[in-house]
Design an enzyme around this catalytic site. Structure first.
Site, PDB file in Angstrom:
ATOM      1  N   SER A   1      41.101 -84.376 -38.553  1.00 10.90           N
ATOM      2  CA  SER A   1      39.294 -83.546 -39.249  1.00 10.90           C
ATOM      3  C   SER A   1      39.427 -82.618 -38.474  1.00 10.90           C
ATOM      4  O   SER A   1      40.254 -82.127 -37.834  1.00 10.90           O
ATOM      5  CB  SER A   1      38.786 -84.594 -39.222  1.00 10.90           C
ATOM      6  OG  SER A   1      37.434 -84.696 -39.642  1.00 10.90           O
TER       7      SER A   1
ATOM      8  N   LYS B   1      43.930 -84.553 -42.483  1.00 13.25           N
ATOM      9  CA  LYS B   1      42.675 -84.894 -43.025  1.00 13.25           C
ATOM     10  C   LYS B   1      42.035 -83.047 -43.435  1.00 13.25           C
ATOM     11  O   LYS B   1      42.019 -83.323 -42.200  1.00 13.25           O
ATOM     12  CB  LYS B   1      41.850 -85.819 -42.430  1.00 13.25           C
ATOM     13  CG  LYS B   1      40.879 -86.163 -43.383  1.00 13.25           C
ATOM     14  CD  LYS B   1      39.693 -87.046 -42.203  1.00 13.25           C
ATOM     15  CE  LYS B   1      38.438 -87.339 -43.365  1.00 13.25           C
ATOM     16  NZ  LYS B   1      38.111 -86.264 -43.508  1.00 13.25           N
TER      17      LYS B   1
ATOM     18  N   ASP C   1      46.275 -70.268 -35.710  1.00 11.35           N
ATOM     19  CA  ASP C   1      46.033 -68.783 -36.860  1.00 11.35           C
ATOM     20  C   ASP C   1      45.242 -67.860 -36.231  1.00 11.35           C
ATOM     21  O   ASP C   1      45.668 -66.373 -36.261  1.00 11.35           O
ATOM     22  CB  ASP C   1      44.831 -69.275 -37.864  1.00 11.35           C
ATOM     23  CG  ASP C   1      45.613 -70.359 -38.545  1.00 11.35           C
ATOM     24  OD1 ASP C   1      46.614 -70.965 -38.945  1.00 11.35           O
ATOM     25  OD2 ASP C   1      44.068 -70.835 -39.576  1.00 11.35           O
TER      26      ASP C   1
END
Length: 553
Positions: A293, A318, A304
């Site tokens: 999460s 998740k 990223d």
């Protein structure tokens, strides 16, 4: 001819819009009718059961079972929270409760203190690990469950509670004042060497970002110019705390995560809003299969933007967002309302629960359907299966004897005995039990039950089941028995064979008696493969930079 066809061309789209609007209205009405009908059937059924069923029923219990069974058809994160469980839910999301500040559990002989949290009433009053709780105020709790004992220890802040414990042969009584307990999101931070800072982030409850910020500022003040952020075993939590933590390392105005769902009001783009603490410091993030999460948002966003090297194992996967909705009678529902997408555009959700509902099995996204995305530097990353580390580390495995010694409480009990014989030890990072200590442990095990099945024994047992059916079994039976005897002889020596492994487990358990949770975490960093690999990246700038470029993959 042209004029003749103008009017139909203009009116056709209008007719289609009206028709689609009517159709949508009809579909909505049909759904609302189906919902009302089924709610009425459910309510009628409960009333009739209460009236006619042969035995008395508990309507609250029965309805709760029905609700939970219904929600199980959706996903594991959509939950019903009745009024009586609201306090526990609040503690999970905020990390706060009022009590004495100690983890308790059953170790065979009854409930005991497993970990008093540093700076809170239990530790301040002098309660120790392995103290058996026998009475709370005037209530005998020797035969009560752990949850019952826990409830008795909790209560309104600033109220008093007396705890009577058995410590070795002594019976001791402690008077404590309950306080508001706020569990730490950062249970430990420190320097691993002259330049490498380390922050363990265990949760994402309220103030998680403030705790990481404070730790980072403190480490930089101590001379740390490189950092390891440990998100292993972090189950996630509050989304805004994840965004704030990413903001410590990347510039203001950058997208961290998007939430996209069925309703427009859950669609939102979260961006960094502050000036970062340090957007240049070399950073390695540790993740594993229990990082989930919010932990995955932090790790994924930093990956990223090519802001950190990720080390460890693939995260949980998740990518679902939950919203808490108030219900009548102070109940609540935690409902999955959206999925989140990190800056490259990928969703990390690993299980397709919509598909799972149709055939009853859990369905993961197949590799063939995983889509490729790119990081800021052009590195290829995939969606649909959690966050994959830039450098993998194998999971640490332990010998069966180690599991048995821990499960049988032999490690725990010896550490307690050691604590009461030794007033102090060295710091957590350098402490190791001596050879004489280990010999004492072996003597401690004499007469204690710690039988277990080795991998070899299991394989031999399986082989024997098959061989017994063969006609030549009698010819090889004696050889099979000889092999089993040799295996048993080797098993007797497992305490020596796996000495290094068992010594480390023992040392970490002993450290917890003197330095509590913080010390146990610090002691565990010694010879940690993921930490060692992270340090190798930070110590070799060329390796670190190359990993964060497109040519690395």
């Amino acid at each position: 001819m042209i004029k003749k066809f103008k009017r139909p061309v203009v009116w056709i789209p209008v007719v289609l819009v009206l028709f689609s609007g009517i159709l949508a209205f009809q579909v909505k009405n049909d759904k609302l009718f189906a919902l009302a009908k089924n709610i009425d059937i459910f309510a009628t059924l409960i009333r009739e059961l209460d009236s006619y069923y042969v035995d008395e029923i508990n309507p609250d219990e029965l309805v709760t079972i029905g609700i939970n069974a219904m929600l199980e058809e959706l996903d594991p994160y959509t939950e019903f929270i009745p009024e009586e469980e609201s306090d526990d839910f609040r503690m999970l999301t905020t990390g706060e409760y009022a009590g004495v500040g100690a983890l308790i559990g059953n170790r065979g002989g009854g409930n005991m203190i497993l970990m008093p949290y540093t700076g809170f009433p239990a530790q301040n009053a002098g309660l120790k690990i392995a103290d058996f709780i026998i009475k709370i105020d005037s209530i005998d709790v020797a035969r009560k469950s752990t949850s019952e004992v826990s409830e008795l220890l909790k209560g309104p802040a600033n109220t008093s509670v007396k705890v009577t414990v058995k410590r070795n042969t002594d019976t001791l009584q402690f008077s404590l004042i309950r306080k508001k307990i706020s569990l730490k999101n950062v249970p430990f931070y420190g320097k691993l060497d002259d330049k490498t800072g380390y922050i363990k982030l265990a949760d994402f409850t309220t103030n998680a970002s403030s705790e990481v910020r404070n730790a980072l500022v403190a480490l930089k003040a101590q001379g740390a110019d490189r950092l390891i952020l440990d998100l292993r075993d972090n189950p996630g939590g509050l989304l805004n705390e994840a965004v704030e933590i990413v903001n410590l390392f990347i510039p203001k105005g950058k997208e961290v995560v998007k939430t996209i769902g069925k309703l427009q009001n859950v669609n939102y783009t979260y961006k960094t809003t502050k000036t970062p603490i340090d957007k240049e410091i070399p950073l390695v993030v540790l993740i594993n299969e229990r990082s989930a999460s919010a932990a995955e948002i932090v790790a994924g966003a930093l990956q990223d933007y090519d802001r950190a090297v990720l080390v460890g194992r693939k995260s949980f996967g998740k990518g679902l967002v939950q919203t808490t909705i108030p219900l009548t009678y102070n109940a609540q529902a935690k409902i999955t309302t959206a999925k989140y997408y990190i800056p490259s555009g990928r969703c990390i959700q690993a299980i397709d629960y919509a598909q799972s509902r149709e055939n009853g099995s859990v369905t993961t996204v197949p590799d063939s359907l995983r889509k490729a995305f790119k990081t800021a530097n052009g590195r290829v990353v995939l969606d649909g299966a959690g966050i994959e580390p830039d450098e993998k580390v194998s999971e640490i495995t332990y010998a069966p004897i180690s599991y048995t010694l821990v499960a049988g409480n032999h490690i725990f009990d010896f550490a307690t005995q050691y604590f009461y014989k030794n007033k102090s030890i060295s710091d957590p990072m350098t402490f190791q039990i001596t050879d004489q200590d280990y010999e004492d442990f072996k003597k401690f095990l004499i007469g204690k039950d710690y039988d277990y099945t080795t991998y070899t024994e299991k394989s031999l047992s399986d082989l024997e089941k098959y061989v017994e059916k063969e006609p030549y079994y009698e010819e090889i039976k004696a050889q099979m028995e000889a092999i089993k005897a040799k295996v048993n002889h080797s098993k007797e020596n497992d305490v020596d064979t796996h000495k290094k492994e068992i010594r480390k487990i023992l040392s970490e358990e002993i450290v917890s008696r003197y330095y509590f949770q913080e010390g146990m975490i610090e002691a565990g960093l010694d010879e940690d493969p993921a930490v060692e690999l992270a340090k190798s990246f930070l110590n070799t700038s060329s390796k670190y930079i190359k990993t964060l470029t497109a040519s690395a993959k």
